[in-house]
Design a protein around this motif. Sequence first.
Motif, PDB file in Angstrom:
ATOM      1  N   VAL A 145      -7.292  87.338 -18.887  1.00 43.93           N
ATOM      2  CA  VAL A 145      -8.510  86.750 -19.445  1.00 43.93           C
ATOM      3  C   VAL A 145      -8.567  87.091 -20.932  1.00 43.93           C
ATOM      4  O   VAL A 145      -7.847  87.961 -21.416  1.00 43.93           O
ATOM      5  CB  VAL A 145      -9.777  87.273 -18.737  1.00 43.93           C
ATOM      6  CG1 VAL A 145      -9.755  86.927 -17.260  1.00 43.93           C
ATOM      7  CG2 VAL A 145      -9.943  88.789 -18.928  1.00 43.93           C
ATOM      8  N   GLY A 146      -9.452  86.414 -21.644  1.00 44.31           N
ATOM      9  CA  GLY A 146      -9.626  86.670 -23.071  1.00 44.31           C
ATOM     10  C   GLY A 146      -9.366  85.419 -23.879  1.00 44.31           C
ATOM     11  O   GLY A 146      -9.632  84.311 -23.436  1.00 44.31           O
ATOM     12  N   VAL A 147      -8.812  85.594 -25.069  1.00 49.29           N
ATOM     13  CA  VAL A 147      -8.595  84.451 -25.966  1.00 49.29           C
ATOM     14  C   VAL A 147      -7.262  84.606 -26.701  1.00 49.29           C
ATOM     15  O   VAL A 147      -6.755  85.713 -26.829  1.00 49.29           O
ATOM     16  CB  VAL A 147      -9.748  84.352 -26.998  1.00 49.29           C
ATOM     17  CG1 VAL A 147     -11.020  83.835 -26.361  1.00 49.29           C
ATOM     18  CG2 VAL A 147     -10.022  85.706 -27.666  1.00 49.29           C
ATOM     19  N   ILE A 148      -6.701  83.489 -27.119  1.00 49.71           N
ATOM     20  CA  ILE A 148      -7.095  82.087 -27.003  1.00 49.71           C
ATOM     21  C   ILE A 148      -6.253  81.456 -25.904  1.00 49.71           C
ATOM     22  O   ILE A 148      -5.088  81.790 -25.742  1.00 49.71           O
ATOM     23  CB  ILE A 148      -6.904  81.354 -28.326  1.00 49.71           C
ATOM     24  CG1 ILE A 148      -7.898  81.845 -29.379  1.00 49.71           C
ATOM     25  CG2 ILE A 148      -7.075  79.842 -28.180  1.00 49.71           C
ATOM     26  CD1 ILE A 148      -7.692  81.196 -30.766  1.00 49.71           C
ATOM     27  N   ALA A 149      -6.828  80.500 -25.164  1.00 51.33           N
ATOM     28  CA  ALA A 149      -6.201  80.004 -23.938  1.00 51.33           C
ATOM     29  C   ALA A 149      -4.794  79.482 -24.141  1.00 51.33           C
ATOM     30  O   ALA A 149      -3.892  79.761 -23.344  1.00 51.33           O
ATOM     31  CB  ALA A 149      -7.075  78.915 -23.317  1.00 51.33           C
ATOM     32  N   ASN A 150      -4.572  78.698 -25.185  1.00 45.92           N
ATOM     33  CA  ASN A 150      -3.280  78.033 -25.370  1.00 45.92           C
ATOM     34  C   ASN A 150      -2.345  78.782 -26.303  1.00 45.92           C
ATOM     35  O   ASN A 150      -1.261  78.295 -26.615  1.00 45.92           O
ATOM     36  CB  ASN A 150      -3.484  76.608 -25.897  1.00 45.92           C
ATOM     37  CG  ASN A 150      -4.194  76.580 -27.236  1.00 45.92           C
ATOM     38  OD1 ASN A 150      -5.231  77.211 -27.400  1.00 45.92           O
ATOM     39  ND2 ASN A 150      -3.658  75.845 -28.190  1.00 45.92           N
ATOM     40  N   GLU A 187      -4.593  72.797 -17.160  1.00 47.76           N
ATOM     41  CA  GLU A 187      -4.303  71.694 -16.244  1.00 47.76           C
ATOM     42  C   GLU A 187      -2.858  71.236 -16.301  1.00 47.76           C
ATOM     43  O   GLU A 187      -2.310  70.748 -15.306  1.00 47.76           O
ATOM     44  CB  GLU A 187      -5.229  70.504 -16.553  1.00 47.76           C
ATOM     45  CG  GLU A 187      -6.706  70.809 -16.428  1.00 47.76           C
ATOM     46  CD  GLU A 187      -7.102  71.171 -15.013  1.00 47.76           C
ATOM     47  OE1 GLU A 187      -6.463  70.668 -14.056  1.00 47.76           O
ATOM     48  OE2 GLU A 187      -8.050  71.969 -14.859  1.00 47.76           O
ATOM     49  N   VAL A 188      -2.218  71.385 -17.441  1.00 50.92           N
ATOM     50  CA  VAL A 188      -0.842  70.914 -17.611  1.00 50.92           C
ATOM     51  C   VAL A 188       0.153  72.077 -17.578  1.00 50.92           C
ATOM     52  O   VAL A 188       1.098  72.088 -16.784  1.00 50.92           O
ATOM     53  CB  VAL A 188      -0.689  70.117 -18.922  1.00 50.92           C
ATOM     54  CG1 VAL A 188       0.761  69.674 -19.118  1.00 50.92           C
ATOM     55  CG2 VAL A 188      -1.626  68.910 -18.926  1.00 50.92           C
ATOM     56  N   ASN A 189      -0.056  73.064 -18.425  1.00 51.97           N
ATOM     57  CA  ASN A 189       0.923  74.146 -18.550  1.00 51.97           C
ATOM     58  C   ASN A 189       0.736  75.250 -17.513  1.00 51.97           C
ATOM     59  O   ASN A 189       1.720  75.771 -16.971  1.00 51.97           O
ATOM     60  CB  ASN A 189       0.859  74.752 -19.950  1.00 51.97           C
ATOM     61  CG  ASN A 189       1.270  73.763 -21.024  1.00 51.97           C
ATOM     62  OD1 ASN A 189       1.934  72.767 -20.734  1.00 51.97           O
ATOM     63  ND2 ASN A 189       0.872  74.019 -22.256  1.00 51.97           N
TER      64      ASN A 189
END
Length: 213
Positions: A145-150, A187-189
């Motif tokens: 969890v945390g940042v940044i998602a991508n 959703e993709v990676n």
Amino acid sequence: MDSLGPVYPPGHTALLLVDPYNDFLSEGGKFWPRLADVAGAVDLLANLRRIRQAIRCARWPLFFVPHHRAMPNDFDRWQHPTPWQQVTSQAQAFGKNSWGGQWHPHFMPEPGDTVAKEHWGANGFVGTDLDLLLKQQRISHVVVVGVIANTCIETTARHASELGYHVTLVTDATAALSHDAMFYAHEVNGPTYAHALLTTREFLARVPFTTDP
């Protein structure tokens, strides 16, 4: 992906909290204005608080996975700094000894938590002691969890999978600079490497709460 949902073995599951700095998560942070829309849409801060409280009750270990705290001229002698490294360096994001480089007040390390060495790029494992620290505590399952998602979340979680860890992404306990970035990250990676992608509600339903002293 686990067909019946993930099972988290007691004593072998840890939460990885990535980059919970003021510059990302606090009003007045350098990147908060760009994260705020997505963070608000998924209720990021509240979800992170719920997850942290739950894993404390369950006595799961918490590992902080921090980004390098910037200093002027960090990359002057680097041959190939990434675009993101150049942006954060120019902004002096999470600056060393600055308010922006301090932990968000709701997500500060406490006694018993583990803080890994800072990562220079997006990967919490490369150039750090994170893998060693996890193995020394016999961790086999990580929840990220945390940042940044991508960026740091995806890169760290993907590397964890490559190292043989069971990886869970909590999709609304992270944020990105755009909704498109969130979509592609989860959703993709995400399904190409993560063993489970759960919402906070779904994840908390699998955390064994304890009231023991």
